[in-house]
Design a protein around this motif. Structure first.
Motif, PDB file in Angstrom:
ATOM      1  N   ILE A  64     -54.287 -27.231 -58.871  1.00 42.59           N
ATOM      2  CA  ILE A  64     -55.041 -28.162 -59.716  1.00 42.59           C
ATOM      3  C   ILE A  64     -55.142 -29.524 -59.035  1.00 42.59           C
ATOM      4  N   GLU A  65     -54.037 -29.992 -58.466  1.00 41.20           N
ATOM      5  CA  GLU A  65     -54.032 -31.284 -57.777  1.00 41.20           C
ATOM      6  C   GLU A  65     -54.938 -31.260 -56.550  1.00 41.20           C
ATOM      7  N   ILE A  66     -54.943 -30.169 -55.803  1.00 39.89           N
ATOM      8  CA  ILE A  66     -55.829 -30.040 -54.639  1.00 39.89           C
ATOM      9  C   ILE A  66     -57.287 -30.075 -55.090  1.00 39.89           C
ATOM     10  N   HIS A  67     -57.592 -29.405 -56.199  1.00 36.54           N
ATOM     11  CA  HIS A  67     -58.963 -29.412 -56.725  1.00 36.54           C
ATOM     12  C   HIS A  67     -59.383 -30.832 -57.093  1.00 36.54           C
ATOM     13  N   ARG A  68     -58.488 -31.567 -57.756  1.00 39.11           N
ATOM     14  CA  ARG A  68     -58.794 -32.958 -58.121  1.00 39.11           C
ATOM     15  C   ARG A  68     -59.032 -33.808 -56.876  1.00 39.11           C
ATOM     16  N   MET A  69     -58.202 -33.593 -55.863  1.00 42.11           N
ATOM     17  CA  MET A  69     -58.360 -34.364 -54.625  1.00 42.11           C
ATOM     18  C   MET A  69     -59.687 -34.054 -53.949  1.00 42.11           C
ATOM     19  N   ARG A  70     -60.088 -32.790 -53.964  1.00 45.48           N
ATOM     20  CA  ARG A  70     -61.367 -32.419 -53.357  1.00 45.48           C
ATOM     21  C   ARG A  70     -62.530 -33.063 -54.102  1.00 45.48           C
ATOM     22  N   LEU A  71     -62.448 -33.061 -55.436  1.00 53.15           N
ATOM     23  CA  LEU A  71     -63.502 -33.705 -56.218  1.00 53.15           C
ATOM     24  C   LEU A  71     -63.562 -35.200 -55.916  1.00 53.15           C
ATOM     25  N   ARG A  72     -62.398 -35.830 -55.808  1.00 55.29           N
ATOM     26  CA  ARG A  72     -62.335 -37.259 -55.487  1.00 55.29           C
ATOM     27  C   ARG A  72     -62.918 -37.518 -54.110  1.00 55.29           C
ATOM     28  N   LEU A  73     -62.598 -36.652 -53.139  1.00 56.92           N
ATOM     29  CA  LEU A  73     -63.136 -36.793 -51.788  1.00 56.92           C
ATOM     30  C   LEU A  73     -64.658 -36.695 -51.797  1.00 56.92           C
ATOM     31  N   GLU A  74     -65.197 -35.729 -52.536  1.00 55.49           N
ATOM     32  CA  GLU A  74     -66.650 -35.577 -52.613  1.00 55.49           C
ATOM     33  C   GLU A  74     -67.288 -36.822 -53.211  1.00 55.49           C
ATOM     34  N   GLY A  75     -66.665 -37.360 -54.255  1.00 59.08           N
ATOM     35  CA  GLY A  75     -67.186 -38.581 -54.870  1.00 59.08           C
ATOM     36  C   GLY A  75     -67.163 -39.753 -53.908  1.00 59.08           C
ATOM     37  N   LEU A  76     -66.071 -39.888 -53.164  1.00 49.31           N
ATOM     38  CA  LEU A  76     -65.968 -40.971 -52.189  1.00 49.31           C
ATOM     39  C   LEU A  76     -66.983 -40.802 -51.060  1.00 49.31           C
ATOM     40  N   GLN A  77     -67.217 -39.570 -50.646  1.00 46.80           N
ATOM     41  CA  GLN A  77     -68.207 -39.328 -49.594  1.00 46.80           C
ATOM     42  C   GLN A  77     -69.613 -39.673 -50.079  1.00 46.80           C
ATOM     43  N   ARG A  78     -69.923 -39.342 -51.335  1.00 44.90           N
ATOM     44  CA  ARG A  78     -71.232 -39.707 -51.892  1.00 44.90           C
ATOM     45  C   ARG A  78     -71.377 -41.229 -51.966  1.00 44.90           C
ATOM     46  N   GLU A  79     -70.308 -41.876 -52.411  1.00 45.78           N
ATOM     47  CA  GLU A  79     -70.327 -43.344 -52.507  1.00 45.78           C
ATOM     48  C   GLU A  79     -70.493 -43.962 -51.120  1.00 45.78           C
ATOM     49  N   GLN A  80     -69.813 -43.430 -50.135  1.00 46.84           N
ATOM     50  CA  GLN A  80     -69.917 -43.924 -48.769  1.00 46.84           C
ATOM     51  C   GLN A  80     -71.349 -43.759 -48.255  1.00 46.84           C
ATOM     52  N   GLU A  81     -71.943 -42.610 -48.526  1.00 48.13           N
ATOM     53  CA  GLU A  81     -73.309 -42.349 -48.077  1.00 48.13           C
ATOM     54  C   GLU A  81     -74.290 -43.327 -48.715  1.00 48.13           C
ATOM     55  N   SER A  82     -74.108 -43.578 -50.004  1.00 47.89           N
ATOM     56  CA  SER A  82     -75.013 -44.517 -50.673  1.00 47.89           C
ATOM     57  C   SER A  82     -74.827 -45.937 -50.143  1.00 47.89           C
ATOM     58  N   MET A  83     -73.606 -46.319 -49.816  1.00 47.68           N
ATOM     59  CA  MET A  83     -73.364 -47.647 -49.246  1.00 47.68           C
ATOM     60  C   MET A  83     -74.018 -47.763 -47.866  1.00 47.68           C
ATOM     61  N   VAL A 129     -76.683 -46.142 -46.867  1.00 48.57           N
ATOM     62  CA  VAL A 129     -78.129 -46.244 -47.097  1.00 48.57           C
ATOM     63  C   VAL A 129     -78.488 -47.670 -47.513  1.00 48.57           C
ATOM     64  N   GLU A 130     -77.711 -48.281 -48.398  1.00 48.61           N
ATOM     65  CA  GLU A 130     -77.979 -49.653 -48.823  1.00 48.61           C
ATOM     66  C   GLU A 130     -77.879 -50.620 -47.659  1.00 48.61           C
ATOM     67  N   MET A 131     -76.864 -50.430 -46.809  1.00 51.56           N
ATOM     68  CA  MET A 131     -76.706 -51.311 -45.641  1.00 51.56           C
ATOM     69  C   MET A 131     -77.899 -51.167 -44.699  1.00 51.56           C
ATOM     70  N   GLY A 161     -80.724 -53.009 -46.144  1.00 52.80           N
ATOM     71  CA  GLY A 161     -80.551 -54.462 -45.969  1.00 52.80           C
ATOM     72  C   GLY A 161     -80.860 -54.886 -44.561  1.00 52.80           C
ATOM     73  N   ILE A 162     -80.434 -54.110 -43.579  1.00 51.77           N
ATOM     74  CA  ILE A 162     -80.698 -54.437 -42.184  1.00 51.77           C
ATOM     75  C   ILE A 162     -82.207 -54.347 -41.908  1.00 51.77           C
ATOM     76  N   ALA A 163     -82.823 -53.290 -42.440  1.00 51.40           N
ATOM     77  CA  ALA A 163     -84.268 -53.123 -42.240  1.00 51.40           C
ATOM     78  C   ALA A 163     -85.026 -54.289 -42.861  1.00 51.40           C
ATOM     79  N   LYS A 164     -84.615 -54.755 -44.036  1.00 51.71           N
ATOM     80  CA  LYS A 164     -85.271 -55.883 -44.697  1.00 51.71           C
ATOM     81  C   LYS A 164     -85.130 -57.138 -43.863  1.00 51.71           C
ATOM     82  N   ARG A 165     -83.897 -57.372 -43.381  1.00 54.85           N
ATOM     83  CA  ARG A 165     -83.632 -58.565 -42.564  1.00 54.85           C
ATOM     84  C   ARG A 165     -84.504 -58.546 -41.307  1.00 54.85           C
ATOM     85  N   GLU A 166     -84.595 -57.358 -40.678  1.00 48.25           N
ATOM     86  CA  GLU A 166     -85.433 -57.261 -39.463  1.00 48.25           C
ATOM     87  C   GLU A 166     -86.886 -57.476 -39.773  1.00 48.25           C
ATOM     88  N   ALA A 167     -87.305 -57.030 -40.971  1.00 47.25           N
ATOM     89  CA  ALA A 167     -88.710 -57.202 -41.346  1.00 47.25           C
ATOM     90  C   ALA A 167     -89.010 -58.668 -41.604  1.00 47.25           C
TER      91      ALA A 167
END
Length: 93
Positions: free
Chosen positions: A59-78, A80-82, A85-91
């Motif tokens: 159960i704990e491993i399953h929770r950790m995997r779900l947390r990892l997936e959430g963190l990876q999604r959050e990292q990916e969205s960050m 994309v936002e960066m 922002g860089i593309a806007k600054r260059e424009a």
């Protein structure tokens, strides 16, 4: 003389019985060790032993995997936002 012989025989019988008692005690200790070893072996082979801990770990491993997936999604969205922002600054420049 007969009494001395009887005392001698009694002492010899006592010594013999004492040896038997000591030998029997040794055998009892050996059997107790064997029984304890058998119990430990049966406990180690029993599939029911430790199942609750294994289930909790799964159960704990399953929770950790779900947390990892959430963190990876959050990292990916960050990322994309960066990039936006860089593309806007260059424009702008």
């Amino acid at each position: 003389l007969k009494t001395e012989q009887k005392v001698h025989d009694a002492k010899a019988a006592k010594a013999g019985l004492l040896e038997e008692v000591i030998d029997t005690e040794r055998q009892v200790l050996l059997w107790e060790k064997k029984i304890q070893l058998e119990r430990e072996t049966q406990a180690a082979l029993d599939p029911e032993v430790g199942t609750s801990e294994i289930k909790a770990m799964e159960i704990e491993i399953h929770r950790m995997r779900l947390r990892l997936e959430g963190l990876q999604r959050e990292q990916e969205s960050m990322i994309v936002e960066m990039e936006r922002g860089i593309a806007k600054r260059e424009a702008i420049t």
